[in-house]
Design a protein around this motif. Structure first.
Motif, PDB file in Angstrom:
ATOM      1  N   LEU A  65      37.470  52.060 103.334  1.00  0.00           N
ATOM      2  CA  LEU A  65      36.674  51.230 102.411  1.00  0.00           C
ATOM      3  C   LEU A  65      36.741  49.760 102.805  1.00  0.00           C
ATOM      4  CD1 LEU A  65      37.556  52.880  98.979  1.00  0.00           C
ATOM      5  CD2 LEU A  65      35.325  52.895 100.115  1.00  0.00           C
TER       6      LEU A  65
ATOM      7  N   HIS B  82      35.570  46.470  94.479  1.00  0.00           N
ATOM      8  CA  HIS B  82      36.848  46.729  93.809  1.00  0.00           C
ATOM      9  C   HIS B  82      37.563  45.428  93.469  1.00  0.00           C
ATOM     10  CE1 HIS B  82      36.075  50.759  95.247  1.00  0.00           C
ATOM     11  NE2 HIS B  82      35.927  50.255  96.464  1.00  0.00           N
TER      12      HIS B  82
ATOM     13  N   TYR C 213      45.613  46.709  99.017  1.00  0.00           N
ATOM     14  CA  TYR C 213      45.119  47.897  98.298  1.00  0.00           C
ATOM     15  C   TYR C 213      44.556  47.566  96.923  1.00  0.00           C
ATOM     16  CZ  TYR C 213      47.134  50.880 101.926  1.00  0.00           C
ATOM     17  OH  TYR C 213      47.410  51.498 103.121  1.00  0.00           O
ATOM     18  N   LEU C 214      44.872  46.392  96.392  1.00  0.00           N
ATOM     19  CA  LEU C 214      44.243  45.974  95.132  1.00  0.00           C
ATOM     20  C   LEU C 214      42.746  45.768  95.344  1.00  0.00           C
ATOM     21  CD1 LEU C 214      46.783  43.325  93.816  1.00  0.00           C
ATOM     22  CD2 LEU C 214      46.227  45.492  92.710  1.00  0.00           C
ATOM     23  N   HIS C 215      42.392  45.333  96.554  1.00  0.00           N
ATOM     24  CA  HIS C 215      40.976  45.074  96.841  1.00  0.00           C
ATOM     25  C   HIS C 215      40.250  46.337  97.286  1.00  0.00           C
ATOM     26  CE1 HIS C 215      41.005  40.634  96.583  1.00  0.00           C
ATOM     27  NE2 HIS C 215      42.267  40.757  96.928  1.00  0.00           N
ATOM     28  N   TRP C 216      40.873  47.099  98.182  1.00  0.00           N
ATOM     29  CA  TRP C 216      40.254  48.325  98.702  1.00  0.00           C
ATOM     30  C   TRP C 216      41.294  49.428  98.728  1.00  0.00           C
ATOM     31  CZ3 TRP C 216      39.483  43.557 101.221  1.00  0.00           C
ATOM     32  CH2 TRP C 216      38.227  42.993 100.985  1.00  0.00           C
ATOM     33  N   ARG C 217      40.919  50.576  98.166  1.00  0.00           N
ATOM     34  CA  ARG C 217      41.867  51.691  98.023  1.00  0.00           C
ATOM     35  C   ARG C 217      42.405  52.199  99.351  1.00  0.00           C
ATOM     36  NH1 ARG C 217      38.019  53.780  94.946  1.00  0.00           N
ATOM     37  NH2 ARG C 217      37.581  55.439  96.455  1.00  0.00           N
ATOM     38  N   ASN C 218      41.592  52.096 100.424  1.00  0.00           N
ATOM     39  CA  ASN C 218      42.062  52.599 101.720  1.00  0.00           C
ATOM     40  C   ASN C 218      41.422  51.814 102.856  1.00  0.00           C
ATOM     41  OD1 ASN C 218      39.428  53.696 102.182  1.00  0.00           O
ATOM     42  ND2 ASN C 218      39.988  55.508 100.996  1.00  0.00           N
TER      43      ASN C 218
END
Length: 231
Positions: A53, A224, A45-50
């Motif tokens: 994405l 992100h 989730y640090l890279h992609w919120r969900n």
């Protein structure tokens, strides 16, 4: 310089791609992806919120890699941009990428609600630019009624034909690409040899449009990107 977070992002995307092909979009959970990479779910989730994405980033990376491959061929030989060569080369390159094939065939089970419309819109805009440049420089016939539809329908049949029937399963992929090139050449291109200056012009124009597309994709993949992240 290789960014350690980039490397981790790529490992996450690799795992997501394998799981997607095996299980389909709906069944893959972020947990599964984290486990496959050997990291915690929070790190993903640090890279992609969900999840959505993350999978959009995966498809962007696939599209960028595929486009890079086509670009390399155009740089090596500008005549690659002639419709019959471009379309048949794309056909072959695409078939070697199971994720792109699944996306093209609109495999609902595979992608769930992930229509990734932004990608499609960009590709449609690019195709329109490609056709317009071809018409302007006389590399495609101007007397074909409803040209965009005709080209699209003729090409799509080669991608979807074997999903409707197994009658032609025995024909090797290379041979199918040759048939596609022949069809496009005879139905859509003017007779005779194309003007080398026109070919060079369109190759330069299309090449820079494709480069722009790829750099947009590459930025989007890691949008992100965490600068400092545990994991």
């Amino acid at each position: 310089m290789s960014h350690p977070n980039r490397e981790r992002a790529d490992r996450i995307l690799d795992a997501a791609g394998e799981l997607l092909l095996r299980m389909g979009y709906r069944k893959v959970a972020v947990d599964d992806i984290a486990r496959a990479v050997g990291i915690g779910k929070g790190t993903v989730y640090l890279h992609w919120r969900n999840k959505e994405l993350l999978f959009q980033a995966l498809m962007m990376r696939e599209s960028a890699d595929l486009t890079d491959e086509i670009l390399g061929r155009i740089r090596a030989d500008p005549a690659m941009i002639l419709p019959h060569r471009m379309i048949s080369a794309s056909f072959l390159v695409t078939h070697r990428r199971p994720l792109v094939m699944a996306m093209l065939r609109g495999n609902a089970d595979m992608f769930g609600s992930l229509g990734d419309l932004a990608l499609r819109k960009q590709q449609d805009a690019l195709r329109a630019q490609f056709e317009e440049a071809m018409l302007r420089r006389g590399l495609i016939r101007s007397d074909v009624p409803n040209l965009t539809y005709a080209l699209n329908a003729a090409t799509l049949g080669f991608y979807l034909g074997d999903t409707l029937s197994d009658e032609f399963d025995g024909i090797p992929l290379e041979e199918k690409a040759t048939v596609l090139a022949h069809l496009i050449r005879t139905a859509f291109e003017p007779a005779g040899e194309p003007d080398p200056a026109a070919v060079a012009d369109v190759a330069a124009e299309l090449g820079s449009a494709l480069e722009e597309l790829v750099s947009g994709y590459r930025q989007g993949i890691y949008a992100h990107d965490p600068i400092r992240a545990p994991g």
